[in-house]
Design a protein around this motif. Structure first.
Motif, short mmCIF file in Angstrom:
data_model
loop_
_atom_site.label_atom_id
_atom_site.label_comp_id
_atom_site.label_asym_id
_atom_site.label_seq_id
_atom_site.Cartn_x
_atom_site.Cartn_y
_atom_site.Cartn_z
N ASN A 29 -72.39 -79.10 58.39
CA ASN A 29 -73.53 -79.84 57.84
C ASN A 29 -74.57 -80.20 58.90
OD1 ASN A 29 -71.63 -82.10 58.80
ND2 ASN A 29 -73.50 -83.20 58.31
N TYR A 131 -67.23 -78.73 45.50
CA TYR A 131 -67.36 -79.56 46.72
C TYR A 131 -66.47 -78.97 47.80
CZ TYR A 131 -63.33 -82.29 44.78
OH TYR A 131 -62.13 -82.70 44.23
N VAL A 162 -69.57 -77.79 53.41
CA VAL A 162 -70.72 -78.08 52.55
C VAL A 162 -71.76 -76.96 52.57
CG1 VAL A 162 -70.52 -80.58 52.52
CG2 VAL A 162 -71.73 -79.47 54.40
N SER A 163 -71.84 -76.22 53.65
CA SER A 163 -72.77 -75.08 53.68
C SER A 163 -72.38 -74.04 52.65
CB SER A 163 -72.79 -74.44 55.08
OG SER A 163 -73.33 -75.34 56.02
N VAL A 165 -70.74 -74.69 49.86
CA VAL A 165 -71.08 -75.27 48.55
C VAL A 165 -72.55 -74.98 48.24
CG1 VAL A 165 -71.29 -77.38 47.19
CG2 VAL A 165 -69.37 -77.11 48.76
N PHE A 166 -73.40 -75.20 49.24
CA PHE A 166 -74.84 -74.94 49.05
C PHE A 166 -75.08 -73.48 48.67
CE2 PHE A 166 -79.02 -73.71 50.63
CZ PHE A 166 -79.82 -74.69 50.06
N VAL A 179 -73.31 -81.67 48.03
CA VAL A 179 -73.75 -81.13 49.32
C VAL A 179 -74.24 -82.28 50.21
CG1 VAL A 179 -74.42 -78.91 48.33
CG2 VAL A 179 -76.10 -80.74 48.45
N ILE A 183 -78.68 -80.69 54.49
CA ILE A 183 -78.79 -79.24 54.30
C ILE A 183 -80.15 -78.88 53.75
CG2 ILE A 183 -77.95 -77.36 52.84
CD1 ILE A 183 -75.16 -78.22 53.42
#
Length: 241
Positions: A29, A131, A162-163, A165-166, A179, A183
């Motif tokens: 992140n 997530y 999280v990247s 997830v994005f 997220v 980001i």
């Protein structure tokens, strides 16, 4: 005299070229923000040379625990850096930012055709969402706490960080997910910036792992006005000192 001066310059240039890079492990992140910080620091210290490796906090912690030769570790939590100090594998550690969690559903519109930017987006969500793996990523742990409070039957997709997830959301593979605000500071479509008091805070700490002088200087630079401006401009809150 000219030849001697040329020789000195050549040695100086050579020493810069051969300078050992500061090796930095960073939670996914914070990677983009760290790159901005490193370039700002390099503009003030031209001899600064660095190499960045990014993954989830849990994976990086395991690599460091098994001897990976990093000088700095930017974690997305406060637990692992403190553990490294206690284990004698870090010289010191400190908070550098607080992360903000966002539930993002870019293509969702309410019955009036309007985007939603409050808690009703999450409260009424019943579709599949994503997530980060809570065992590896603190943002995933925070999201899991919210998911348990909601307690519905929606399918959950776990990502490595999280990247990822994005990527799932932005490519349309998943309609929504949790997220990091960092980001993308300007979210399109529907989103909800989750209040900090609804989950365990994402306190992000950095561990100084070596006695390399450039690593120490960069560690101290994080407290400068320049660094803190970059951190807040990229979607983070500053730690309370």
């Amino acid at each position: 005299m000219v030849a001697r001066l040329a020789c000195i310059v050549a040695v100086f240039v050579s020493s810069i070229a051969l300078a050992k890079p500061v090796t930095i492990a960073v939670a996914a992140n914070f990677k983009q923000t760290l790159e901005l910080l490193a370039e700002d620091f390099k503009s003030q210290h031209t001899e600064f040379n660095y190499r960045i490796s990014s993954a989830s906090t849990g994976i990086l912690y395991n690599q460091i625990s098994h001897g990976a030769p990093f000088d700095l570790f930017f974690s997305a939590d406060d637990i692992r850096p403190k553990q490294l100090v206690e284990e004698g594998k870090a010289r010191q550690q400190m908070a550098y930012a607080y992360g903000q969690l966002v539930f993002w559903a870019p293509n969702f519109l309410d019955k009036n055709g309007d985007k939603v930017t409050d808690s009703s987006l999450w409260d009424n969500w019943e579709q599949m969402y994503a997530y980060a793996n809570p065992k590896l990523a603190p943002y995933g742990l925070a999201a899991e706490q919210l998911a348990k409070q909601k307690n519905n039957d929606a399918k959950i997709v776990l990502a490595n960080n999280v990247s990822q997830v994005f990527q799932f959301i932005s490519t349309g593979n998943v309609a929504a997910g949790f997220v990091a605000r960092s980001i993308q500071t300007d979210f399109n479509g529907s989103y909800w910036l989750v209040p900090q008091d609804l989950h365990k805070g994402v306190a992000q700490h950095v561990a100084l792992l070596s006695d390399e002088s450039q690593a120490i200087e960069f560690y101290n630079y994080l407290l400068s006005e320049n660094a803190q401006t970059i951190i807040t401009e990229n979607g983070y809150l500053l730690p309370k000192i």
